[in-house]
Write an enzyme that holds these catalytic residues in place. Structure first.
Site, mmCIF file in Angstrom:
data_model
loop_
_atom_site.group_PDB
_atom_site.id
_atom_site.type_symbol
_atom_site.label_atom_id
_atom_site.label_comp_id
_atom_site.label_asym_id
_atom_site.label_seq_id
_atom_site.Cartn_x
_atom_site.Cartn_y
_atom_site.Cartn_z
ATOM 1 N N ASP A 40 0.864 -1.174 0.000
ATOM 2 C CA ASP A 40 0.000 0.000 0.000
ATOM 3 C C ASP A 40 0.913 1.242 0.000
ATOM 4 O OD1 ASP A 40 -2.291 1.706 0.793
ATOM 5 O OD2 ASP A 40 -1.203 1.802 2.691
ATOM 6 N N ASP A 42 -0.070 5.120 1.141
ATOM 7 C CA ASP A 42 -0.210 6.077 2.244
ATOM 8 C C ASP A 42 -0.038 5.403 3.597
ATOM 9 O OD1 ASP A 42 -0.789 8.597 0.972
ATOM 10 O OD2 ASP A 42 -2.701 7.733 0.353
ATOM 11 N N GLU A 87 -13.528 5.204 8.666
ATOM 12 C CA GLU A 87 -12.543 4.280 8.058
ATOM 13 C C GLU A 87 -11.770 3.527 9.134
ATOM 14 O OE1 GLU A 87 -9.537 6.188 5.565
ATOM 15 O OE2 GLU A 87 -8.277 4.421 5.703
ATOM 16 N N SER A 155 -2.817 1.477 -4.329
ATOM 17 C CA SER A 155 -3.240 2.566 -3.449
ATOM 18 C C SER A 155 -4.612 3.124 -3.784
ATOM 19 C CB SER A 155 -2.212 3.700 -3.535
ATOM 20 O OG SER A 155 -2.719 4.850 -2.916
ATOM 21 N N ALA A 156 -5.336 3.435 -2.737
ATOM 22 C CA ALA A 156 -6.616 4.115 -2.905
ATOM 23 C C ALA A 156 -6.424 5.632 -2.920
ATOM 24 C CB ALA A 156 -7.554 3.706 -1.779
ATOM 25 N N LYS A 204 -9.749 -3.317 -2.602
ATOM 26 C CA LYS A 204 -8.471 -3.687 -3.207
ATOM 27 C C LYS A 204 -8.401 -5.169 -3.590
ATOM 28 C CE LYS A 204 -5.577 -0.077 -1.270
ATOM 29 N NZ LYS A 204 -4.359 0.184 -0.490
ATOM 30 N N ASP A 229 -1.431 -0.796 5.889
ATOM 31 C CA ASP A 229 -1.733 -0.157 7.174
ATOM 32 C C ASP A 229 -3.217 -0.241 7.505
ATOM 33 O OD1 ASP A 229 -2.616 1.826 5.286
ATOM 34 O OD2 ASP A 229 -2.622 3.275 6.924
HETATM 35 O O1 C5P Z 1 -2.667 4.409 -0.149
HETATM 36 P P1 C5P Z 1 -3.926 4.107 0.587
HETATM 37 O O2 C5P Z 1 -4.748 3.069 -0.065
HETATM 38 O O3 C5P Z 1 -3.733 3.845 2.064
HETATM 39 O O4 C5P Z 1 -4.720 5.525 0.470
HETATM 40 C C1 C5P Z 1 -5.939 5.801 0.974
HETATM 41 C C2 C5P Z 1 -5.889 6.724 2.174
HETATM 42 O O5 C5P Z 1 -6.190 8.072 1.777
HETATM 43 C C3 C5P Z 1 -6.967 6.323 3.136
HETATM 44 O O6 C5P Z 1 -6.407 5.704 4.269
HETATM 45 C C4 C5P Z 1 -7.730 7.606 3.477
HETATM 46 O O7 C5P Z 1 -7.711 7.883 4.857
HETATM 47 C C5 C5P Z 1 -7.013 8.706 2.744
HETATM 48 N N1 C5P Z 1 -7.959 9.587 2.057
HETATM 49 C C6 C5P Z 1 -7.908 10.948 2.279
HETATM 50 N N2 C5P Z 1 -8.769 11.802 1.611
HETATM 51 C C7 C5P Z 1 -9.677 11.289 0.737
HETATM 52 C C8 C5P Z 1 -9.736 9.907 0.502
HETATM 53 C C9 C5P Z 1 -8.850 9.078 1.186
HETATM 54 O O8 C5P Z 1 -7.068 11.394 3.064
HETATM 55 N N3 C5P Z 1 -10.471 12.116 0.084
#
Ligand code: C5P
Length: 286
Positions: A40, A42, A87, A155-156, A204, A229
């Site tokens: 992942d 972040d 989340e 990554s999301a 994912k 994480d």
């Molecule tokens: O890389 P990863 O998959 O962890 O990225 C997603 C992270 O981005 C989530 O943990 C979420 O808290 C954060 N996020 C954010 N603002 C958004 C959407 C997701 O900070 N609008």
């Protein structure tokens, strides 16, 4: 496990040391040609804190500096204040969280689409941001490249931001593939929306990468080091795996989440700003 002193550190928790030893031994036996890494981004490859200060995620990067207007920053922060606790809430199931996460990503993507940023804007925002790769990330990337081990970053967050962070703070090697939400631009280079299907923290295990031939091509690499994480990250590599070592970074709500993380992840690393534990394992395996 005694050969890797980092695994006995106070902030490293392992529920089943025999299992971890066995998986690492199998990986050593099978060698680098059988290994792949799925991570992942972040708060896994990037830091949660840098010298005690909270760092930006991909999305947070867009709220720093002066590129995007105040209305964007205010609304994006309001969305995060509302959705982030959901989340991370260990009392809710993933099934309960999914529709709420889809709602968050949809609103955040729509909001950004109103701002028509350019690729240059993304680069400038990243260069001035507090997003930081973990200490040891450069060694990790370079070592995987040197040993020809594929690294999938799943990554999301926002693909364009991830690519810029890696280029700015390390090197984007050709063994690395970043699957994420990528911005779509018009002929004038202005962002108009997002490409492909949305990837949020809890889907994912489906869509994007699994419909492509990425894992099929790497079928013979059936040993996987998986790094995440969030509990959603556990499903980033569900197919055709023989030995999987699941390494989880627990950065927030440590007390409430530790028991659950120790059940789900083989190794749990608490409040760390480095990749030292992962790199120590890699040094042993390679
Ligand atoms: O890389 P990863 O998959 O962890 O990225 C997603 C992270 O981005 C989530 O943990 C979420 O808290 C954060 N996020 C954010 N603002 C958004 C959407 C997701 O900070 N609008």
């Amino acid at each position: 496990m005694n050969d890797i002193p980092e695994l006995s550190l106070q902030n490293v928790r392992i529920a089943n040391p025999e299992h971890v030893t066995e998986v690492i031994q199998n990986m050593i036996r099978d060698g680098q040609n059988k290994l792949q890494v799925v991570a992942d981004f972040d708060r896994t490859l990037s830091k949660y804190t840098h010298r005690g200060q909270i760092c930006s995620t991909c999305h947070n990067v867009l709220e720093e500096g002066h590129v995007l207007p105040e209305f964007y920053k205010d609304e994006a922060r309001a969305l995060r204040d509302h959705y982030f606790p959901i989340e991370m809430n260990p009392k809710l199931t993933i099934e309960e969280k999914i529709p709420v996460m889809v709602e968050w990503w949809t609103k955040a993507h729509d909001l950004l689409s109103k701002c028509h940023i350019t690729k240059d804007d993304v680069r400038i925002m990243v260069e001035n941001s507090t997003a930081r790769l973990r200490d040891g990330c450069t060694w990790f990337f370079d070592q995987l490249q040197a040993t020809d081990i594929p690294l999938l970053i799943f990554s999301a967050g926002i693909g364009d931001v991830i690519i810029e962070v890696i280029k700015h703070q390390a090197t984007l090697h050709d063994n690395m593939k970043v699957v994420s939400n990528y911005l779509e631009y018009d002929d004038q280079g202005k962002m108009t929306g997002f490409q492909d299907e949305m990837i949020h923290v809890y889907n994912k295990n489906e869509g994007a990468i699994h419909d492509s031939d990425y894992f099929q091509k790497l079928e013979q690499r059936n040993n996987v080091i998986l790094m995440g994480d969030s509990l959603g990250d556990l499903h980033m590599a569900d197919r055709g795996v023989q030995n999987k070592l699941k390494i989880g970074f627990l950065n927030v709500k440590v007390e409430e989440s530790l028991e659950l993380y120790m059940k789900k992840y083989d190794i749990v690393i608490l409040e760390d700003e480095t990749l030292n534990v992962v790199n120590a394992i890699l040094r042993k395996v390679l």
